[in-house]
Structure formats: C-alpha cells, structure tokens
Design a protein around this motif. Structure first.
Motif, PDB file in Angstrom:
ATOM      1  N   THR A  26     -25.772 -92.587 -15.578  1.00  0.00           N
ATOM      2  CA  THR A  26     -24.817 -93.174 -14.997  1.00  0.00           C
ATOM      3  C   THR A  26     -23.919 -92.224 -14.222  1.00  0.00           C
ATOM      4  OG1 THR A  26     -23.194 -91.606 -17.223  1.00  0.00           O
ATOM      5  CG2 THR A  26     -24.847 -93.476 -17.591  1.00  0.00           C
ATOM      6  N   ALA A 114     -13.074 -92.797 -24.354  1.00  0.00           N
ATOM      7  CA  ALA A 114     -13.931 -94.050 -24.468  1.00  0.00           C
ATOM      8  C   ALA A 114     -13.895 -94.852 -24.578  1.00  0.00           C
ATOM      9  CB  ALA A 114     -15.307 -93.293 -25.391  1.00  0.00           C
ATOM     10  N   THR A 117     -12.715 -96.643 -21.011  1.00  0.00           N
ATOM     11  CA  THR A 117     -13.899 -97.410 -20.411  1.00  0.00           C
ATOM     12  C   THR A 117     -14.520 -98.182 -20.518  1.00  0.00           C
ATOM     13  OG1 THR A 117     -14.420 -94.860 -20.049  1.00  0.00           O
ATOM     14  CG2 THR A 117     -15.434 -96.902 -18.922  1.00  0.00           C
ATOM     15  N   LEU A 118     -14.506 -99.024 -22.027  1.00  0.00           N
ATOM     16  CA  LEU A 118     -15.071 -99.962 -23.080  1.00  0.00           C
ATOM     17  C   LEU A 118     -14.008-101.233 -22.899  1.00  0.00           C
ATOM     18  CD1 LEU A 118     -16.793 -97.808 -26.177  1.00  0.00           C
ATOM     19  CD2 LEU A 118     -17.847 -99.303 -24.004  1.00  0.00           C
ATOM     20  N   GLN A 226     -26.205 -99.838 -17.850  1.00  0.00           N
ATOM     21  CA  GLN A 226     -24.831-100.427 -18.041  1.00  0.00           C
ATOM     22  C   GLN A 226     -24.860-100.408 -19.733  1.00  0.00           C
ATOM     23  OE1 GLN A 226     -26.604-101.765 -16.096  1.00  0.00           O
ATOM     24  NE2 GLN A 226     -25.272-101.842 -13.746  1.00  0.00           N
ATOM     25  N   ALA A 227     -26.379-101.239 -20.375  1.00  0.00           N
ATOM     26  CA  ALA A 227     -26.200-100.823 -21.632  1.00  0.00           C
ATOM     27  C   ALA A 227     -26.621 -99.579 -22.168  1.00  0.00           C
ATOM     28  CB  ALA A 227     -27.787-101.512 -22.146  1.00  0.00           C
ATOM     29  N   ARG A 229     -24.843 -96.816 -20.853  1.00  0.00           N
ATOM     30  CA  ARG A 229     -23.082 -96.567 -20.566  1.00  0.00           C
ATOM     31  C   ARG A 229     -22.614 -96.358 -21.941  1.00  0.00           C
ATOM     32  NH1 ARG A 229     -19.051 -97.652 -17.116  1.00  0.00           N
ATOM     33  NH2 ARG A 229     -17.700 -95.830 -16.299  1.00  0.00           N
ATOM     34  N   ARG A 230     -22.543 -97.875 -21.975  1.00  0.00           N
ATOM     35  CA  ARG A 230     -21.951 -99.004 -23.262  1.00  0.00           C
ATOM     36  C   ARG A 230     -22.039 -98.204 -24.273  1.00  0.00           C
ATOM     37  NH1 ARG A 230     -22.595-103.154 -22.313  1.00  0.00           N
ATOM     38  NH2 ARG A 230     -24.559-104.491 -23.556  1.00  0.00           N
ATOM     39  N   TRP A 231     -23.699 -97.257 -24.628  1.00  0.00           N
ATOM     40  CA  TRP A 231     -23.775 -97.881 -26.480  1.00  0.00           C
ATOM     41  C   TRP A 231     -22.913 -95.831 -26.424  1.00  0.00           C
ATOM     42  CZ3 TRP A 231     -24.150-100.236 -30.261  1.00  0.00           C
ATOM     43  CH2 TRP A 231     -25.224-101.059 -30.005  1.00  0.00           C
ATOM     44  N   LEU A 233     -20.412 -95.026 -24.511  1.00  0.00           N
ATOM     45  CA  LEU A 233     -18.981 -94.436 -24.970  1.00  0.00           C
ATOM     46  C   LEU A 233     -18.911 -94.983 -26.558  1.00  0.00           C
ATOM     47  CD1 LEU A 233     -17.980 -96.451 -21.405  1.00  0.00           C
ATOM     48  CD2 LEU A 233     -17.812 -94.169 -22.283  1.00  0.00           C
ATOM     49  N   VAL A 234     -19.639 -95.559 -27.218  1.00  0.00           N
ATOM     50  CA  VAL A 234     -19.315 -95.846 -28.170  1.00  0.00           C
ATOM     51  C   VAL A 234     -19.605 -94.502 -28.813  1.00  0.00           C
ATOM     52  CG1 VAL A 234     -19.987 -96.920 -30.696  1.00  0.00           C
ATOM     53  CG2 VAL A 234     -19.946 -98.180 -28.525  1.00  0.00           C
TER      54      VAL A 234
END
Length: 249
Positions: A26, A114, A117-118, A226-227, A229-231, A233-234
């Motif tokens: 990332t 988090a 950003t989400l 992107q995917a 980074r999303r997980w 952040l979760v």
C-alpha cells in the motif's frame, strides 16, 4: 527494558514482517501496524521504542525515492517544524509509563485512522488556507505521535487533501513519517524512556521489516491493493477498538 524471550522475539519479527508487507503493498502502514500489534503485546512505550529504527530506515528509503524533495520540504517545513514541537510535548505522556491511558489513546488513534480512511470522502484543502492550516495539522500530529507512537492522524488525510501528484504524495508521506520518527526518538530519549537493549532489538527488526516490504512489493502485482488495503483497515479498526476498551474491562 523488554524481557526478550524467544516467543516474544518471534512475535516481534512476525509483526515487522507483516507490517513491511502492508507497506510494500500500500505504500504506508508500517508504523501503524507495528504499534497496533506490538501495543497489544507490550506497553505502548516499549512498542514505540521497537518501532524507531525500522520506521526510520523504511521511511528514509521512501523519502529519497522521489524527485521533488526540495520543493516539498520548502512548501511544508512549517508543518514539519510543528510536528517536532508537538511530539516533544506529547512524548511526556508516552514516557510516563502509565499504560492504561496510553493503550486507550493508541486504540482510539487506530480507530480514528481506520474509520476515516474507510468512510470519509476525499477532502481538498484550498491553497489560501494551507499556510496557517499546515502548522496546526503538524502540531496536532505531533501531539498524537508523542502520546501514542502513531504518526498518521491527522497528517495523512491532510497531505492526501493537498492534491499532490502520486509520486510527490508518497515522498511527502515519507518526509512526514521520517520527521515524526526522529522527533519521537528525541522526545523519548530526552526522558530516558528507552534502553540500549531496546534500540538493539529495534535495529534487528529492520531485517524482517525490509523482507516484508520486498514481499509486499511482489504481492502488489498479484492482488488488488485496494482490496488488500480495505481488509487491512477493517482489521486495524477491530484491533483499535479492542485496545481502546481493554483498560476498562
């Protein structure tokens, strides 16, 4: 001083490898991941001590990789100076060794980063307000850095809102993180808050961190950043929530 048992050494190495992978995929996240995971195993003060050398090495690498250091430094030096001042003040809290409040603060910082950003839309900072807003953001970032060891709030959303080109953004994030790392090291060192043993362990952690960055850069071509980074952040959000409420349980 940290009691470095074999189990803890393995956990630290795994943490910095994972944090390096996140940074490799990332372009950021090593200090945040390292503080989040190590803060769940150690006191935030001990975690911050271990973070210093890997953070410095990887962020200097990122800082020197871009072409626009001079113009970016001239543009944002008031923010960088304010980060140093804010960190010097905030480090007194982290150095106090009061683990309950600092663990809660670290958890809240992770949750804030988090969640923002989400969920938040991309912001834009008008050029006319940048001269006075940059030092305010820098001071706030320094206070959070000094108190929790996390460098990203509110610096990262602010820098993303300046409309910089991709390479310039990566480089200026490296500049901000490098300044924050040096300021945190100076603030904690001035208060005698970490030992030579901690610095030795921090230097050793550079190896798994760089190995993780290399692996993350290879993974970038195989997965969706992107995917990923999303997980990431979760997971960071859930970890922050646990840390924020842990002293209350």
């Amino acid at each position: 001083m940290i009691d470095l048992s074999p189990t803890l050494i393995a956990a630290i190495a795994a943490t910095f490898f994972a944090a390096g992978v996140v940074k490799g995929v990332t372009g950021m996240g090593l200090p945040t991941v390292a503080m989040g995971v190590l803060g769940a195993l150690l006191s935030p003060l001990a975690a911050a001590g271990l973070l210093l050398v890997p953070s410095f090495v990887t962020n200097v690498w990122q800082l020197l990789a871009g072409p626009g250091f001079g113009p970016l430094a001239r543009r944002l030096w008031p923010m960088m100076a304010a980060i140093v001042a804010g960190t010097a003040l905030g480090a007194a809290w982290l150095a106090s060794g009061d683990t309950g409040p600092t663990t809660t603060a670290l958890g809240c910082a992770l949750v804030a980063y988090a969640a923002f950003t989400l969920l938040a839309r991309q912001l834009a900072v008008p050029p006319r307000i940048e001269p006075w807003l940059s030092p305010l953001i820098g001071g706030a970032t320094g206070l959070v850095t000094g108190g929790t060891g996390v460098f990203v709030i509110p610096a990262v959303p602010y820098l993303q809102a300046l409309g910089l080109a991709k390479d310039d953004l990566i480089q200026v994030l490296g500049l901000s993180f490098t300044v924050s790392t040096l300021a945190l090291a100076a603030g904690l060192g001035a208060r005698g808050a970490f030992s030579p043993e901690t610095l030795g362990a921090s230097a050793a952690a550079v190896v798994p961190a760089l190995a993780g960055m290399w692996a993350g850069q290879k993974m970038r071509a195989l997965i969706s950043p992107q995917a990923f980074r999303r997980w990431f952040l979760v997971g960071l959000l859930l970890l922050g929530l646990e840390m924020a409420i842990r002293p209350l349980l």
